[in-house]
Design a protein around this motif. Structure first.
Motif, PDB file in Angstrom:
ATOM      1  N   ALA A  94       0.855  -1.196   0.000  1.00 24.76           N
ATOM      2  CA  ALA A  94       0.000   0.000   0.000  1.00 24.76           C
ATOM      3  C   ALA A  94       0.891   1.246   0.000  1.00 24.76           C
ATOM      4  CB  ALA A  94      -0.903  -0.004   1.224  1.00 24.76           C
ATOM      5  N   THR A  95       0.392   2.299  -0.594  1.00 22.59           N
ATOM      6  CA  THR A  95       1.120   3.571  -0.618  1.00 22.59           C
ATOM      7  C   THR A  95       0.203   4.683  -0.119  1.00 22.59           C
ATOM      8  OG1 THR A  95       0.421   4.261  -2.834  1.00 22.59           O
ATOM      9  CG2 THR A  95       2.342   2.781  -2.701  1.00 22.59           C
TER      10      THR A  95
ATOM     11  N   SER B 159       1.907   0.278   7.118  1.00 24.67           N
ATOM     12  CA  SER B 159       3.168  -0.467   7.082  1.00 24.67           C
ATOM     13  C   SER B 159       2.981  -1.966   6.850  1.00 24.67           C
ATOM     14  CB  SER B 159       3.955  -0.231   8.361  1.00 24.67           C
ATOM     15  OG  SER B 159       3.198  -0.648   9.492  1.00 24.67           O
ATOM     16  N   ASP B 160       1.834  -2.524   7.195  1.00 23.50           N
ATOM     17  CA  ASP B 160       1.611  -3.961   6.985  1.00 23.50           C
ATOM     18  C   ASP B 160       0.357  -4.228   6.161  1.00 23.50           C
ATOM     19  OD1 ASP B 160      -0.273  -3.274   8.883  1.00 23.50           O
ATOM     20  OD2 ASP B 160       0.271  -4.852  10.300  1.00 23.50           O
TER      21      ASP B 160
ATOM     22  N   CYS C 141       5.099  -9.890   4.766  1.00 21.81           N
ATOM     23  CA  CYS C 141       4.568  -9.702   6.127  1.00 21.81           C
ATOM     24  C   CYS C 141       3.382  -8.751   6.204  1.00 21.81           C
ATOM     25  CB  CYS C 141       5.673  -9.271   7.092  1.00 21.81           C
ATOM     26  SG  CYS C 141       6.993 -10.486   7.222  1.00 21.81           S
ATOM     27  N   ASP C 142       2.637  -8.614   5.124  1.00 27.41           N
ATOM     28  CA  ASP C 142       1.411  -7.822   5.188  1.00 27.41           C
ATOM     29  C   ASP C 142       0.377  -8.595   5.995  1.00 27.41           C
ATOM     30  OD1 ASP C 142       2.467  -5.768   3.700  1.00 27.41           O
ATOM     31  OD2 ASP C 142       1.640  -6.485   1.808  1.00 27.41           O
TER      32      ASP C 142
END
Length: 107
Positions: free
Chosen positions: A15-16, A27-28, A68-69
Motif C-alpha cells: 500500500a502507498t 506499514s503492513d 509480512c502484510d
C-alpha cells in the motif's frame, strides 16, 4: 519454445499514500489493485475455470504474505459479480464503496 497463453494476471503491491489517507498506518497493508482471469470474462458468472482464477488470486495473496502484510485491500468493480463471488469465496467482505458522478461540460 514455450507454447502457452496468458490466462490472467494480478497486480500485488505494498500500500502507498495514494491508496490511503495520511493518518493511516499502512506499514503492513498490501494492495491487489487489479486482477483478471479468463474465468471472469462473463461479469455475472464465474466460469468453470474458477479454481484456476482462485489459484492465481491466492498467489497474489502469497506475495503479500511473504512481505509480512497482515491486511490486503482489493480493488474490484462494484458490478463485476464474478470477481465479487471469488472474493467472497476467499473470505473477503466489502469495506468501502466509492461513488462517481459524471459531470457534463457546458457546450
Amino acid at each position: 519454445m514455450l507454447n502457452a497463453s496468458i490466462r490472467g494476471y494480478a497486480i500485488s503491491q505494498p500500500a502507498t499514500a495514494l491508496h490511503f489517507p495520511a493518518a493511516h498506518d499502512i506499514s503492513d497493508v498490501g494492495v491487489i489493485d487489479d486482477f483478471f482471469h479468463d474465468a471472469f470474462e462473463d461479469r455475472q458468472t464465474l466460469a468453470s475455470s474458477g479454481p484456476e482464477a482462485a489459484a492465481l488470486f491466492s498467489a497474489a495473496e502469497a506475495a503479500r504474505a511473504e512481505r509480512c502484510d497482515r491486511a490486503i485491500l482489493v480493488v474490484c468493480p462494484a458490478r463485476w459479480q464474478s470477481k465479487i463471488n471469488l472474493l467472497e469465496q476467499q473470505g473477503y467482505r466489502n469495506a468501502i464503496t466509492w461513488h462517481i458522478r459524471m459531470l457534463v461540460s457546458p457546450a
